[in-house]
Motif scaffolding. Sequence first.
Motif, short mmCIF file in Angstrom:
data_model
loop_
_atom_site.label_atom_id
_atom_site.label_comp_id
_atom_site.label_asym_id
_atom_site.label_seq_id
_atom_site.Cartn_x
_atom_site.Cartn_y
_atom_site.Cartn_z
N MET A 58 5.80 10.24 5.59
CA MET A 58 5.29 8.90 5.81
C MET A 58 5.88 7.97 4.75
N LEU A 59 6.35 6.85 5.21
CA LEU A 59 6.96 5.86 4.32
C LEU A 59 5.87 5.03 3.66
N TYR A 60 5.97 4.91 2.36
CA TYR A 60 5.06 4.02 1.65
C TYR A 60 5.91 3.07 0.83
N PRO A 61 5.71 1.82 0.92
CA PRO A 61 4.80 1.11 1.82
C PRO A 61 5.29 1.15 3.25
N ALA A 62 4.42 0.82 4.17
CA ALA A 62 4.74 0.90 5.60
C ALA A 62 5.86 -0.06 5.96
N MET A 63 6.64 0.32 6.96
CA MET A 63 7.74 -0.52 7.41
C MET A 63 7.25 -1.89 7.84
N SER A 64 6.09 -1.95 8.48
CA SER A 64 5.56 -3.24 8.92
C SER A 64 5.29 -4.17 7.74
N THR A 65 4.87 -3.62 6.62
CA THR A 65 4.65 -4.42 5.42
C THR A 65 5.98 -4.95 4.88
N LEU A 66 6.98 -4.11 4.86
CA LEU A 66 8.29 -4.53 4.37
C LEU A 66 8.92 -5.59 5.26
N LEU A 67 8.71 -5.46 6.56
CA LEU A 67 9.32 -6.40 7.50
C LEU A 67 8.64 -7.76 7.51
N THR A 68 7.51 -7.91 6.81
CA THR A 68 6.91 -9.24 6.69
C THR A 68 7.69 -10.09 5.69
N HIS A 69 8.46 -9.45 4.82
CA HIS A 69 9.24 -10.16 3.81
C HIS A 69 10.73 -10.25 4.15
N VAL A 70 11.19 -9.38 5.04
CA VAL A 70 12.59 -9.35 5.45
C VAL A 70 12.60 -9.33 6.96
N SER A 71 13.48 -10.12 7.56
CA SER A 71 13.40 -10.35 9.01
C SER A 71 13.88 -9.21 9.92
N SER A 72 14.65 -8.26 9.42
CA SER A 72 15.10 -7.15 10.28
C SER A 72 15.31 -5.89 9.45
N ARG A 73 15.31 -4.76 10.12
CA ARG A 73 15.52 -3.48 9.43
C ARG A 73 16.91 -3.40 8.82
N TYR A 74 17.89 -3.90 9.54
CA TYR A 74 19.26 -3.90 9.04
C TYR A 74 19.36 -4.69 7.74
N LEU A 75 18.77 -5.87 7.74
CA LEU A 75 18.78 -6.71 6.55
C LEU A 75 17.99 -6.05 5.42
N LEU A 76 16.90 -5.40 5.75
CA LEU A 76 16.10 -4.70 4.75
C LEU A 76 16.92 -3.62 4.03
N VAL A 77 17.66 -2.84 4.79
CA VAL A 77 18.49 -1.79 4.20
C VAL A 77 19.53 -2.39 3.26
N ASN A 78 20.15 -3.48 3.68
CA ASN A 78 21.17 -4.12 2.85
C ASN A 78 20.58 -4.72 1.59
N VAL A 79 19.44 -5.37 1.70
CA VAL A 79 18.79 -5.99 0.54
C VAL A 79 18.37 -4.93 -0.46
N VAL A 80 17.76 -3.87 0.02
CA VAL A 80 17.31 -2.79 -0.86
C VAL A 80 18.50 -2.10 -1.53
N ALA A 81 19.56 -1.85 -0.78
CA ALA A 81 20.75 -1.19 -1.34
C ALA A 81 21.40 -2.05 -2.42
N ARG A 82 21.54 -3.33 -2.17
CA ARG A 82 22.15 -4.22 -3.16
C ARG A 82 21.31 -4.31 -4.43
N ARG A 83 19.99 -4.45 -4.25
CA ARG A 83 19.11 -4.55 -5.41
C ARG A 83 19.09 -3.25 -6.19
N ALA A 84 19.11 -2.12 -5.50
CA ALA A 84 19.12 -0.81 -6.17
C ALA A 84 20.39 -0.65 -7.00
#
Length: 68
Positions: free
Chosen positions: A1-27
């Motif tokens: 199970m992913l914590y925090p939930a994907m739905s929570t993350l997607l409230t701050h980032v508009s798509s899953r693809y963008l989420l992956v890119n944002v997290v990868a760049r910040r990491a």
Amino acid sequence: MLYPAMSTLLTHVSSRYLLVNVVARRARQLSIEAEMTHEPLEDKPVTIAIREVADGELTATLKEKYLR
């Protein structure tokens, strides 16, 4: 199970693809900063980046021209 939930993350980032890119760049950014300052990180860089998105510290949206 992913914590925090994907739905929570997607409230701050508009798509899953963008989420992956944002997290990868910040990491990568966190990893490079830690290496340059020789300070160990408490958690893995990806975990820290995901927490930042969940807390609303890190957000991203696509420009309108890319939404077509």
